[in-house]
Scaffold this active site. Sequence first.
Site, PDB file in Angstrom:
ATOM      1  N   GLU A   1       1.256   8.176   6.812  1.00  0.00           N
ATOM      2  CA  GLU A   1       0.365   8.249   5.651  1.00  0.00           C
ATOM      3  C   GLU A   1      -1.065   8.545   6.096  1.00  0.00           C
ATOM      4  O   GLU A   1      -1.758   9.380   5.499  1.00  0.00           O
ATOM      5  CB  GLU A   1       0.376   6.905   4.900  1.00  0.00           C
ATOM      6  CG  GLU A   1       1.678   6.608   4.190  1.00  0.00           C
ATOM      7  CD  GLU A   1       1.795   5.164   3.721  1.00  0.00           C
ATOM      8  OE1 GLU A   1       2.606   4.896   2.834  1.00  0.00           O
ATOM      9  OE2 GLU A   1       1.081   4.296   4.270  1.00  0.00           O
TER      10      GLU A   1
ATOM     11  N   THR B   1       0.819  -1.224   0.000  1.00  0.00           N
ATOM     12  CA  THR B   1       0.000   0.000   0.000  1.00  0.00           C
ATOM     13  C   THR B   1       0.850   1.271   0.000  1.00  0.00           C
ATOM     14  O   THR B   1       0.690   2.132   0.861  1.00  0.00           O
ATOM     15  CB  THR B   1      -0.931   0.031   1.242  1.00  0.00           C
ATOM     16  OG1 THR B   1      -0.093   0.005   2.423  1.00  0.00           O
ATOM     17  CG2 THR B   1      -1.894  -1.136   1.274  1.00  0.00           C
TER      18      THR B   1
ATOM     19  N   ASP C   1      15.195   4.795  19.430  1.00  0.00           N
ATOM     20  CA  ASP C   1      14.989   3.377  19.114  1.00  0.00           C
ATOM     21  C   ASP C   1      15.880   2.597  20.074  1.00  0.00           C
ATOM     22  O   ASP C   1      15.567   2.510  21.261  1.00  0.00           O
ATOM     23  CB  ASP C   1      15.339   3.163  17.630  1.00  0.00           C
ATOM     24  CG  ASP C   1      15.084   1.739  17.135  1.00  0.00           C
ATOM     25  OD1 ASP C   1      14.939   0.829  17.958  1.00  0.00           O
ATOM     26  OD2 ASP C   1      15.049   1.548  15.902  1.00  0.00           O
TER      27      ASP C   1
ATOM     28  N   GLU D   1       8.205  -2.369  12.926  1.00  0.00           N
ATOM     29  CA  GLU D   1       9.340  -1.605  12.404  1.00  0.00           C
ATOM     30  C   GLU D   1      10.361  -2.509  11.759  1.00  0.00           C
ATOM     31  O   GLU D   1      10.965  -2.174  10.753  1.00  0.00           O
ATOM     32  CB  GLU D   1      10.002  -0.805  13.538  1.00  0.00           C
ATOM     33  CG  GLU D   1      11.059   0.180  13.057  1.00  0.00           C
ATOM     34  CD  GLU D   1      12.495  -0.357  13.169  1.00  0.00           C
ATOM     35  OE1 GLU D   1      13.436   0.441  12.940  1.00  0.00           O
ATOM     36  OE2 GLU D   1      12.704  -1.563  13.483  1.00  0.00           O
TER      37      GLU D   1
ATOM     38  N   HIS E   1       9.757   1.961  18.089  1.00  0.00           N
ATOM     39  CA  HIS E   1       8.980   0.775  17.762  1.00  0.00           C
ATOM     40  C   HIS E   1       8.919  -0.156  18.953  1.00  0.00           C
ATOM     41  O   HIS E   1       9.668  -0.029  19.918  1.00  0.00           O
ATOM     42  CB  HIS E   1       9.509   0.076  16.515  1.00  0.00           C
ATOM     43  CG  HIS E   1      10.868  -0.536  16.597  1.00  0.00           C
ATOM     44  ND1 HIS E   1      11.080  -1.880  16.746  1.00  0.00           N
ATOM     45  CD2 HIS E   1      12.102   0.021  16.512  1.00  0.00           C
ATOM     46  CE1 HIS E   1      12.384  -2.137  16.735  1.00  0.00           C
ATOM     47  NE2 HIS E   1      13.035  -1.002  16.595  1.00  0.00           N
TER      48      HIS E   1
ATOM     49  N   ASP F   1      17.160  -3.901  21.156  1.00  0.00           N
ATOM     50  CA  ASP F   1      16.422  -3.442  19.977  1.00  0.00           C
ATOM     51  C   ASP F   1      15.061  -4.086  19.952  1.00  0.00           C
ATOM     52  O   ASP F   1      14.933  -5.250  19.580  1.00  0.00           O
ATOM     53  CB  ASP F   1      17.218  -3.810  18.718  1.00  0.00           C
ATOM     54  CG  ASP F   1      16.558  -3.326  17.441  1.00  0.00           C
ATOM     55  OD1 ASP F   1      15.562  -2.595  17.515  1.00  0.00           O
ATOM     56  OD2 ASP F   1      17.067  -3.678  16.356  1.00  0.00           O
TER      57      ASP F   1
END
Lengths: 745, 745
Positions: free
Chosen positions: B433, B264, B450, B421, B373, B383
Amino acid sequence: MSWWKILLGVLGGAVLLAVGLLIGHFGITKTKTINPEWVEELSQDVDEAFIKEFMKEVDNKKIEEHLKELSKKPHMATTTGDEELVKLILARWNHAEYGLDDAKQERYNVYLSFPDKNKPNTVKVLTDNGQNPFTCRLTEANVTPDQEDPEVVQPYAAYAPSGNPKGKLVYANQGKLSDFQYLADQSITLNGTIAIVRYGGAGRAAKAINGAKFGVVGIIVYTDPKDINDGLAERNQTYPYSWYMPESGVERGSYSEDFGDLLTPYYPAKDYTYRIKKSEINGIPPIPTQPIGFEDAKTLICQLAGPVAPQSWQGSLGCPYNLGPGFISSGKFNNSDVQVNVYNYDEIKPSANVMGIIRGSVEPDRYVMYGNHRDSWVHGAIDPSSGTAVMLEITRVLGTKLKQGKWRPRRSIIFGSWGAEEFGLIGSTEFAEDYYSKLRDRTAAYINVDISVFANATLRAQGTPPVQDVIFTAAKQVQTPASSALSVYENWIRYANRFSTLYQKTIPQLGTLGAGSDYAPFLHYLGISCMDISYTYDRNKTSARIYPAYHTAFDTFDYAAKFIDPGFTSHQTVARTAGNVLLRLSDSLILPLGPLDYWETLDSYYNTAESTFGSTLTSKGISLAPLKAAVEQFKKASEALKKTIDELKADNERPLSVRMINDQIMLLERAFINHYAFPEKRYYSHVLWASRSSSVVTFPGLADAYARASASNLEDDWDLVRKHLTIVIYAVTNAASTLETAASI
Amino acid sequence: MSWWKILLGVLGGAVLLAVGLLIGHFGITKTKTINPEWVEELSQDVDEAFIKEFMKEVDNKKIEEHLKELSKKPHMATTTGDEELVKLILARWNHAEYGLDDAKQERYNVYLSFPDKNKPNTVKVLTDNGQNPFTCRLTEANVTPDQEDPEVVQPYAAYAPSGNPKGKLVYANQGKLSDFQYLADQSITLNGTIAIVRYGGAGRAAKAINGAKFGVVGIIVYTDPKDINDGLAERNQTYPYSWYMPESGVERGSYSEDFGDLLTPYYPAKDYTYRIKKSEINGIPPIPTQPIGFEDAKTLICQLAGPVAPQSWQGSLGCPYNLGPGFISSGKFNNSDVQVNVYNYDEIKPSANVMGIIRGSVEPDRYVMYGNHRDSWVHGAIDPSSGTAVMLEITRVLGTKLKQGKWRPRRSIIFGSWGAEEFGLIGSTEFAEDYYSKLRDRTAAYINVDISVFANATLRAQGTPPVQDVIFTAAKQVQTPASSALSVYENWIRYANRFSTLYQKTIPQLGTLGAGSDYAPFLHYLGISCMDISYTYDRNKTSARIYPAYHTAFDTFDYAAKFIDPGFTSHQTVARTAGNVLLRLSDSLILPLGPLDYWETLDSYYNTAESTFGSTLTSKGISLAPLKAAVEQFKKASEALKKTIDELKADNERPLSVRMINDQIMLLERAFINHYAFPEKRYYSHVLWASRSSSVVTFPGLADAYARASASNLEDDWDLVRKHLTIVIYAVTNAASTLETAASI
């Protein structure tokens, strides 16, 4: 009385006085805190008395003077006449007594196309043995002294390539793809022919582009009296005896489908700017093209051989229109060819915009723009000077108030006198590109008044839905030229109206904006709320495509004063209406733009899509339900915002809340912009107002994709429908989100 | 005394008192107008005492608790572990005592890729007669109890296609195009081979894309101890004995070059959204690809036949690296093939973002965003949980103050815990978006934390130039974990510094942002000023590509607590610094972003372009002078704005002037966005920070176009240079124009 008694009395009195003073000053609370002066300024709303005063001072005699001055000489873009008007407008806007805060010219080096003065374009009949029994006239007849000027440009098709094609003549109606297809279906040989077509039905460039696809090698365009003169073609029925186009009249025009400078798409045409190759230009005629008058068209068409053209192709030249190819053997042109000789040349020339500004007092970084182009094809009394005369009158009255210190708008007002509009909205587009970020982020609305008076029957307003209400408000406050008892609004609603589900009553019909004037880059590329205002026809009295002198040498002051607006009171009415709108936009505390008005359009577009496409879409597994939900979300958000505004109006003490709401209102239109929506349509980024080929009045991308898919039934085309449905839902959702409470997630 | 005298006295006194009262109340002007309370609120600047209090309350023990909780289970995107963290974060942010104003989850249906639990991917050696002398291990070794969980995902290359290619093995260094080209130049047959490549040098997907161009049919990726372990490869030299990667460790990762949901592009992956065909996805491996550990890589590489690889291709596996193809005939795998068996499947799954908001008091419609994320590959202690732990500590302290009524920011603060992510910044991109218009128009800055602690030597900050100063201010107020006498700023400048021509002194080096974390959509697509903050390595002590447990099963709480940040004081330092920056951005009257700081970048980019390309460009008739002029215009405008701000700071009574200037500052970054600049690079619209292939540190479009043109010397390529020069000049001019006096033309 003893001296001490007196002393005691005096002292006692003094003490009592002092106590009183002290209690009075400190002891009795003044219950109200006092707002400093700047607070009052911040919450100052539009001044109705000032608007009345402005409207009173708008003077029809002055407008007449402006127009006479503006239309004295031909002022095609970048010619001497144009440059003189640059100076004139600069002088007006820099005038010590009625000028603006600042004015300047700004130039762009733009790609233009001109006919060769030394080698005029011609359309000739040539016999087999090289004889030339007929040549179309090179210039229009001079029927009034106003017209005469050595600088009158020969009629031509701007951006048509030079060349000398020759071939049998065919009549191709309006030059639509379907017209050429019809000829081909009748087994009319098109390859190597010259096609004569009438204006209307298809864009100027499209006629040549379509013809070339069928092998046509040259195009002649003319204006049929049926389309422009309500069928009248006799000399004594036309100008100077009426407003109708004389037989020698030729409509000039830009034969380009794209707008803006053709060599610098998306970038301002400055010295530093990269230019694409001329070979990369699309949307201009691939074959030589030349416009002629209907007298000459008659000479050619009435001699055509071949089958008779369909009824709907017949015009008012006074003979049956045959299709060709070639001339009747019994006639004077038997077996002759027609040759189109075009000697147009192109040139990159500096074209000026003249920009004027009145700085806003409270929100100098919010712009209300007002513009019109300056360049004409010939004298251009109506197109564009009727609009420029109105603009100069508005700036004269406002400039006077400004210089007298009697008024300053809340927001900044920017006036633009655009260059080279006739070649394709070039000045305005280059400006919009040049200041893209600033204009996008700060412009509340753009008002365009191009041709201000087409005719003097009624107001015509086009715009995006949010501008509707402020135009109504203004129109109610202006009287018609005909009667002081009749408002422009009351008159307008008689000519054009619709029942509004939102207003729950009949209201004047606001038209939609295409790309016909300088609002196009502001609307389609920047996503600014736009409107175009003029006075126009009584359609019961004429079916003319446009006022008959349009783009001809007959568009003069004499023509305007005698046939378009004697007394210039329609000009005055437009100046009052547009000026009133301008003042409301620049001075109102809350921007007078109506987000809720957009809902009615969205709802109507949705309903049309549902009723027209719904069942087929369902059979393809495509649901419109998410679109319906998005439209509902928009309605809810705009209703809630309206409520917030109503509550806020009762509270003057929230300058940042006012700004916050105004930002939502201003930026609503931007939310419909999607630069990825129509990759094949240059500048068209507004999801609701992009150009549409389908006749279904709904979201243009969806309508066109549907038309294509239902014709081809290819799965890839149905995918394009799905994509455009996504684009629409996304835009409506974004717009709703802009209107929702700012601090929500 | 007579009664009348007394009466007279009393009356007289009363009159005098009354006169006094009246004069005192009305006659003596109170000279000062009183600002109503809301005016004070509007002009409230950042509260330094509150920032100190915030920093004091940031607690390393609490961070440790958060991290332990967050990393308890594997929480790969959309798995049960991920969903549990969605609930956890929602519970924290909705908590009655330390929650935010509002929190919710928002889901997108995104395209993900997983290995098949029932059919693990394998890398096998297969002999001619179908024997299988060796298979790489399927999972990493369990070296601590922290690691053990049935939900640990098998190492795989996300988005690599399934398939079972088989062929001779070649060693292709880092899988760069130039690496494969080198092999081809050595006449190494590549067609039909399996290439083993090490991580680094080229993007994950690029290795497979490059190889496929040379006929390679399968890719094996491993991490060389030279690149990750400072050369150490022995079991007792690696975790749990040190921070180095154990021999079975495998880096997982997304093998996609584009970010955002791949089906998308440009639209949020909602139910209503159109999805492109899978066959239309670009930038993912065209051939099966599988990552392995270096123990297995050693088994394969040390048996390779063929010429010895160049020195720079040699690693630390303890044997000479030969190129292949195939294995040495004297070895155990003589003439064997290698087979890569990939059984990855793709699935569209709902992934959640968790969003939290603290509403702004004065400007609720201005957003300061802070995000990280939530999803990991395995336990993801570092992480991303090191960043999430920091975020939860910041929201705990601020939420407590908020709920106690002790503080509310001027602007709204939006926190985002992004989903998916690791698969390509999907959650943040879909969010960007989804709310494009709103975020574009209202977001002042985005802070990304992050991985908050890579190592505990020094602060590392990356960002666009305007964020530099506020990070410096914060860094000066925070102490290093090592010493209360040393500020983070003083420590930082020792590790990374540069001489600034603007500051006229040595300052810490702010890094530039690529597309490595969730700031990417905000920076590249929306044009929001972004920064990424962490604690990082002493590069004198390690040359590891990244902390060695990155994307492996060893990235656990135990690993973090023992080797990355014992005591969690570096975490605390990052929380204090990032929180300080956050408070300054949300509470300062004037946004603490420095437009002038951009000038230094522009000037440096210009100078590099001039010195590197200048003479060649001149010989092609391309002048950089207009670029120089644009940079000068930017400098002038940003200096003038700075002056205006300094003057304004002395005047609290101009809330709209403050807003106007803040709008200029906020929207500056947007002026560098051009959605038409890089049509081939999805989302990359920022003219200064788009990806760049050329090594010349200047405007990326210009640098890459120059590299191409100077290689090909084709006129079309030089035209592309001209075009990119126009794009740059246009962007800089637009940016300058945003900073200039608002009401000017």
